[in-house]
Write a protein that holds these residues in place. Structure first.
Motif, PDB file in Angstrom:
ATOM      1  N   LYS A 160       0.729  -1.173   0.043  1.00  0.00           N
ATOM      2  CA  LYS A 160       0.194   0.017  -0.012  1.00  0.00           C
ATOM      3  C   LYS A 160       0.843   1.242  -0.021  1.00  0.00           C
ATOM      4  O   LYS A 160       2.119   1.311   0.866  1.00  0.00           O
ATOM      5  N   ALA A 161       0.275   2.240  -0.798  1.00  0.00           N
ATOM      6  CA  ALA A 161       1.149   3.499  -0.721  1.00  0.00           C
ATOM      7  C   ALA A 161      -0.053   4.576  -0.313  1.00  0.00           C
ATOM      8  O   ALA A 161      -0.929   4.770  -0.737  1.00  0.00           O
ATOM      9  N   ASN A 221       1.640  18.839  10.143  1.00  0.00           N
ATOM     10  CA  ASN A 221       2.347  18.252  11.194  1.00  0.00           C
ATOM     11  C   ASN A 221       3.202  17.108  10.716  1.00  0.00           C
ATOM     12  O   ASN A 221       3.145  16.131  11.476  1.00  0.00           O
ATOM     13  N   ASP A 222       4.133  17.553   9.445  1.00  0.00           N
ATOM     14  CA  ASP A 222       4.790  16.311   8.900  1.00  0.00           C
ATOM     15  C   ASP A 222       5.821  15.743   9.888  1.00  0.00           C
ATOM     16  O   ASP A 222       6.115  14.363   9.702  1.00  0.00           O
ATOM     17  N   THR A 250      10.042   4.425   7.058  1.00  0.00           N
ATOM     18  CA  THR A 250      10.582   5.797   6.716  1.00  0.00           C
ATOM     19  C   THR A 250       9.545   6.572   5.818  1.00  0.00           C
ATOM     20  O   THR A 250       8.901   5.918   5.122  1.00  0.00           O
ATOM     21  N   THR A 251       9.576   7.864   5.695  1.00  0.00           N
ATOM     22  CA  THR A 251       8.592   8.579   4.843  1.00  0.00           C
ATOM     23  C   THR A 251       9.445   9.501   3.709  1.00  0.00           C
ATOM     24  O   THR A 251      10.408   9.946   4.269  1.00  0.00           O
ATOM     25  N   THR A 252       8.765   9.780   2.840  1.00  0.00           N
ATOM     26  CA  THR A 252       9.438  10.752   1.831  1.00  0.00           C
ATOM     27  C   THR A 252       8.622  12.068   1.881  1.00  0.00           C
ATOM     28  O   THR A 252       7.387  12.085   1.641  1.00  0.00           O
ATOM     29  N   VAL A 299       3.543  16.997   2.004  1.00  0.00           N
ATOM     30  CA  VAL A 299       2.979  15.512   1.614  1.00  0.00           C
ATOM     31  C   VAL A 299       3.918  14.678   1.779  1.00  0.00           C
ATOM     32  O   VAL A 299       4.962  14.549   1.496  1.00  0.00           O
ATOM     33  N   LEU A 300       3.668  13.831   2.715  1.00  0.00           N
ATOM     34  CA  LEU A 300       4.304  12.544   3.036  1.00  0.00           C
ATOM     35  C   LEU A 300       4.087  11.217   2.469  1.00  0.00           C
ATOM     36  O   LEU A 300       2.811  11.152   2.115  1.00  0.00           O
TER      37      LEU A 300
END
Length: 293
Positions: free
Chosen positions: A201-202, A209-210, A224-226, A240-241
């Motif tokens: 899932k993406a 509040n990134d 981890t997130t981009t 946008v994460l």
């Protein structure tokens, strides 16, 4: 106050629905599969095989085998997952014991395969959709998937193929093939109840509040997130994460977003293929979590 009450109400509803799902599973196994020598997949299938040899009740075996497997998954998926899964497994085990005193609904093997698989899929789908799990194989596959970079669906399929091969040796090829049909129907029904059962899932999370959300995702899910810079026509600059995760982690992701930013906008899509490894710098992440740059 209303927000806290709403959260408590949603959580209570999720536990009620998971209990219903566990009861449906117990009914399907004991009133359709077991009397007709057909196997379920995963831990329940393993328990059926062991029960046939040792005469130990399936209701007892499922919980004995499941708990250590789910505990392994807890370290990767989180405390909330562990709590819900143990709750579901206890009810599932009790329902297996209760329905074991009932007679078989039908001895028509085709009806058993179709309706048994349908009920299994509905029960499992309800449980997964509400953040629980009745099968420790799923959580084990998730852990192994992260460690060895192999799709969790491939690991689960491999384990289930072994189970059905053993079933063929013990109960005959016909019963093994029918069990495989049940597995397929079960899979498709869960896929309908919870979209993308074994697919990656993406998640795209639009939030103010990134930083906090990124930290919590790493703490609880080990993901981890981009960060992508975005701009809304009305709302202006936004963060946008982007994060890739498994279906079992989606309920926890939603919970993180609700706790930190209940106005966050989230979209979740299927990922058909993942190319490349997600390399993590643990030392760098520790500094980020402590607030250092």
């Amino acid at each position: 106050m209303k927000t806290k009450e709403n959260k408590k109400g949603k959580e209570l509803l999720s536990y009620i629905l998971m209990a219903i799902g566990a009861l449906i599973l117990g009914y399907a196994v004991e009133c359709f599969l077991m009397p007709n020598a057909m196997l379920d997949s995963g831990v329940t299938g393993i328990s059926m095989i062991i029960s046939k040899v040792t005469n130990i009740p399936v209701s007892l075996l499922t919980i004995i085998i499941n708990i250590p497997l789910v505990y392994i998954g807890y370290k990767s998926i989180g405390k909330n997952f562990l709590k819900k899964s143990i709750y579901v497994m206890i009810i599932y085990s009790l329902s297996l014991y209760y329905f074991s005193h009932f007679e078989s609904v039908t001895n028509n093997i085709l009806l058993v395969a179709v309706y048994g698989g349908l009920l299994l899929g509905i029960g499992s789908g309800i449980i997964v959709r509400n953040g629980g799990c009745t099968d420790g194989i799923g959580s084990l596959s998730t852990v192994l998937s992260k460690k060895y970079m192999i799709s969790s669906s491939k690991i689960t399929l491999f384990i289930n193929i072994i189970i059905f091969l053993i079933a063929g040796a013990m109960f005959g090829v016909e019963r093994a093939l029918l069990s495989l049909l049940i597995y397929y129907i079960n899979y498709r029904v869960i896929d309908f109840v919870v979209t993308g059962l074994d697919q990656g899932k993406a998640a795209l999370i639009i939030t103010d509040n990134d930083g906090e959300i990124t930290k919590e995702i790493y703490k609880r899910l080990g993901r981890t997130t981009t960060k992508i810079k975005g701009e809304g026509l009305i709302s202006g600059d936004k963060s946008v994460l982007y994060c890739v995760l498994t279906r079992l982690e989606i309920p926890e992701l939603k919970k993180i977003a609700e706790e930190i930013d209940d106005k966050a906008f989230i979209t979740i899509t299927d990922v058909s293929e993942i190319i490349g490894n997600n390399v993590k710098s643990k030392s760098k992440m520790k500094k980020i979590l402590k607030g250092d740059k």
